[in-house]
Scaffold this motif. Structure first.
Motif, PDB file in Angstrom:
ATOM      1  N   ASP A   1      -1.806  14.384-114.014  1.00  0.00           N
ATOM      2  CA  ASP A   1      -1.881  13.527-115.192  1.00  0.00           C
ATOM      3  C   ASP A   1      -0.925  12.346-115.038  1.00  0.00           C
ATOM      4  N   GLN A   2       0.105  12.269-115.876  1.00  0.00           N
ATOM      5  CA  GLN A   2       1.035  11.143-115.802  1.00  0.00           C
ATOM      6  C   GLN A   2       2.291  11.476-115.000  1.00  0.00           C
ATOM      7  N   ASP A   3       2.339  12.640-114.431  1.00  0.00           N
ATOM      8  CA  ASP A   3       3.512  13.073-113.689  1.00  0.00           C
ATOM      9  C   ASP A   3       3.257  13.017-112.191  1.00  0.00           C
ATOM     10  N   ILE A   4       4.319  12.715-111.470  1.00  0.00           N
ATOM     11  CA  ILE A   4       4.283  12.761-110.009  1.00  0.00           C
ATOM     12  C   ILE A   4       5.257  13.847-109.590  1.00  0.00           C
ATOM     13  N   TRP A   5       4.749  14.834-108.883  1.00  0.00           N
ATOM     14  CA  TRP A   5       5.565  15.944-108.408  1.00  0.00           C
ATOM     15  C   TRP A   5       5.828  15.738-106.933  1.00  0.00           C
ATOM     16  N   ILE A   6       7.102  15.743-106.559  1.00  0.00           N
ATOM     17  CA  ILE A   6       7.490  15.558-105.161  1.00  0.00           C
ATOM     18  C   ILE A   6       8.302  16.768-104.739  1.00  0.00           C
ATOM     19  N   TYR A   7       7.862  17.418-103.680  1.00  0.00           N
ATOM     20  CA  TYR A   7       8.520  18.612-103.156  1.00  0.00           C
ATOM     21  C   TYR A   7       9.189  18.259-101.833  1.00  0.00           C
ATOM     22  N   GLY A   8      10.423  18.702-101.676  1.00  0.00           N
ATOM     23  CA  GLY A   8      11.155  18.466-100.437  1.00  0.00           C
ATOM     24  C   GLY A   8      12.073  19.631-100.136  1.00  0.00           C
ATOM     25  N   CYS A   9      12.536  19.693 -98.907  1.00  0.00           N
ATOM     26  CA  CYS A   9      13.403  20.785 -98.460  1.00  0.00           C
ATOM     27  C   CYS A   9      14.847  20.504 -98.875  1.00  0.00           C
ATOM     28  N   VAL A  10      15.519  21.522 -99.372  1.00  0.00           N
ATOM     29  CA  VAL A  10      16.907  21.392 -99.816  1.00  0.00           C
ATOM     30  C   VAL A  10      17.805  20.931 -98.668  1.00  0.00           C
ATOM     31  N   GLU A  11      17.562  21.438 -97.462  1.00  0.00           N
ATOM     32  CA  GLU A  11      18.431  21.166 -96.323  1.00  0.00           C
ATOM     33  C   GLU A  11      18.236  19.777 -95.722  1.00  0.00           C
ATOM     34  N   ASP A  12      17.196  19.064 -96.112  1.00  0.00           N
ATOM     35  CA  ASP A  12      16.909  17.748 -95.552  1.00  0.00           C
ATOM     36  C   ASP A  12      17.771  16.702 -96.253  1.00  0.00           C
ATOM     37  N   TYR A  13      18.673  16.074 -95.505  1.00  0.00           N
ATOM     38  CA  TYR A  13      19.577  15.094 -96.103  1.00  0.00           C
ATOM     39  C   TYR A  13      18.855  13.812 -96.504  1.00  0.00           C
ATOM     40  N   GLN A  14      17.656  13.575 -96.020  1.00  0.00           N
ATOM     41  CA  GLN A  14      16.905  12.378 -96.391  1.00  0.00           C
ATOM     42  C   GLN A  14      16.377  12.444 -97.824  1.00  0.00           C
ATOM     43  N   ILE A  15      16.282  13.649 -98.380  1.00  0.00           N
ATOM     44  CA  ILE A  15      15.760  13.809 -99.735  1.00  0.00           C
ATOM     45  C   ILE A  15      16.662  13.105-100.747  1.00  0.00           C
ATOM     46  N   ASP A  16      17.976  13.139-100.520  1.00  0.00           N
ATOM     47  CA  ASP A  16      18.899  12.454-101.415  1.00  0.00           C
ATOM     48  C   ASP A  16      18.629  10.953-101.445  1.00  0.00           C
ATOM     49  N   ALA A  17      18.400  10.368-100.277  1.00  0.00           N
ATOM     50  CA  ALA A  17      18.112   8.937-100.198  1.00  0.00           C
ATOM     51  C   ALA A  17      16.772   8.613-100.852  1.00  0.00           C
ATOM     52  N   VAL A  18      15.782   9.477-100.654  1.00  0.00           N
ATOM     53  CA  VAL A  18      14.477   9.269-101.291  1.00  0.00           C
ATOM     54  C   VAL A  18      14.617   9.350-102.813  1.00  0.00           C
ATOM     55  N   GLU A  19      15.400  10.303-103.293  1.00  0.00           N
ATOM     56  CA  GLU A  19      15.603  10.445-104.737  1.00  0.00           C
ATOM     57  C   GLU A  19      16.275   9.203-105.323  1.00  0.00           C
ATOM     58  N   GLU A  20      17.295   8.676-104.645  1.00  0.00           N
ATOM     59  CA  GLU A  20      17.957   7.454-105.116  1.00  0.00           C
ATOM     60  C   GLU A  20      16.982   6.277-105.132  1.00  0.00           C
ATOM     61  N   TYR A  21      16.167   6.173-104.086  1.00  0.00           N
ATOM     62  CA  TYR A  21      15.177   5.101-104.015  1.00  0.00           C
ATOM     63  C   TYR A  21      14.173   5.199-105.160  1.00  0.00           C
ATOM     64  N   LEU A  22      13.681   6.401-105.435  1.00  0.00           N
ATOM     65  CA  LEU A  22      12.695   6.581-106.500  1.00  0.00           C
ATOM     66  C   LEU A  22      13.294   6.281-107.863  1.00  0.00           C
ATOM     67  N   GLN A  23      14.536   6.693-108.104  1.00  0.00           N
ATOM     68  CA  GLN A  23      15.181   6.414-109.382  1.00  0.00           C
ATOM     69  C   GLN A  23      15.414   4.924-109.576  1.00  0.00           C
ATOM     70  N   ALA A  24      15.778   4.235-108.489  1.00  0.00           N
ATOM     71  CA  ALA A  24      16.050   2.805-108.584  1.00  0.00           C
ATOM     72  C   ALA A  24      14.787   1.978-108.777  1.00  0.00           C
ATOM     73  N   ASN A  25      13.679   2.388-108.142  1.00  0.00           N
ATOM     74  CA  ASN A  25      12.465   1.571-108.159  1.00  0.00           C
ATOM     75  C   ASN A  25      11.353   2.097-109.063  1.00  0.00           C
ATOM     76  N   TYR A  26      11.373   3.378-109.377  1.00  0.00           N
ATOM     77  CA  TYR A  26      10.303   3.971-110.174  1.00  0.00           C
ATOM     78  C   TYR A  26      10.866   4.804-111.308  1.00  0.00           C
ATOM     79  N   GLY A  27      11.922   4.325-111.933  1.00  0.00           N
ATOM     80  CA  GLY A  27      12.550   5.050-113.032  1.00  0.00           C
ATOM     81  C   GLY A  27      11.660   5.184-114.251  1.00  0.00           C
TER      82      GLY A  27
END
Length: 181
Positions: A138-164
């Motif tokens: 529907d109106q939600d985007i679900w993104i699944y990532g591995c806890v151990e992957d350090y790139q997930i933090d950068a992706v999360e920051e990018y998504l918050q900054a550009n798709y808040g």
């Protein structure tokens, strides 16, 4: 007796390196394998070969492999596009969302590999190896990532900054566990 211990250690290190899921760990195990093999050469009376193996095989090769691995990182992104969401208006903007995410990952010197799948997100989470799995509901985007992957933090920051303004839910799953949210 010492020779047998070193030879058994070589076999164990070779098996561990082959069965390791993480490529970086496999490279380290192979570096240790090379170091132990240099001790075996020394025990068999070949000090010149042992020194060459220790310097070239154990040190230089391991460092080169680790540097090459750092430069070349494939980032697998599964995009679940189930049949029930085919007419969703949010999916029409998903190509722009994915292109921007791909551009972001390329800027971080990664090689994004986007795999469009008609399978359900549950099937992808259970059966596929991925760095990110994206699903629109529907109106939600679900993104699944591995806890151990350090790139997930950068992706999360990018998504918050550009798709808040979008309803993005980032779920971190432990590797190997049942990834149900």
């Amino acid at each position: 007796m010492t020779e047998n211990i070193f030879l058994i250690t070589l076999v164990v290190l070779a098996i561990v390196a082959l069965n390791t899921k993480k490529l970086r760990r496999a490279i380290v195990y192979l570096g240790v394998f090379s170091l132990v093999s240099s001790f075996v050469y020394l025990l068999y009376g070949a000090p010149d070969v042992a020194i060459a193996e220790a310097i070239i095989g154990s040190t230089i090769t391991t460092v080169l492999y680790l540097v090459a691995l750092r430069k070349y990182q494939v980032f697998s992104i599964y995009y679940a596009n189930s049949a029930s969401n085919q007419n969703n208006r949010y999916l029409k903007n998903s190509s722009n969302f994915l292109k921007n995410l791909e551009t972001f990952l390329i800027q971080r010197e990664m090689e994004p590999q986007i795999i469009y799948s008609g399978e359900s997100i549950e099937t992808i989470l259970d059966q596929e190896k991925f760095d990110l799995a994206i699903h629109h509901a529907d109106q939600d985007i679900w993104i699944y990532g591995c806890v151990e992957d350090y790139q997930i933090d950068a992706v999360e920051e990018y998504l918050q900054a550009n798709y808040g303004d979008l309803n993005i839910h980032l779920i971190r799953c432990a590797e190997g566990e049942d990834n149900e949210a």
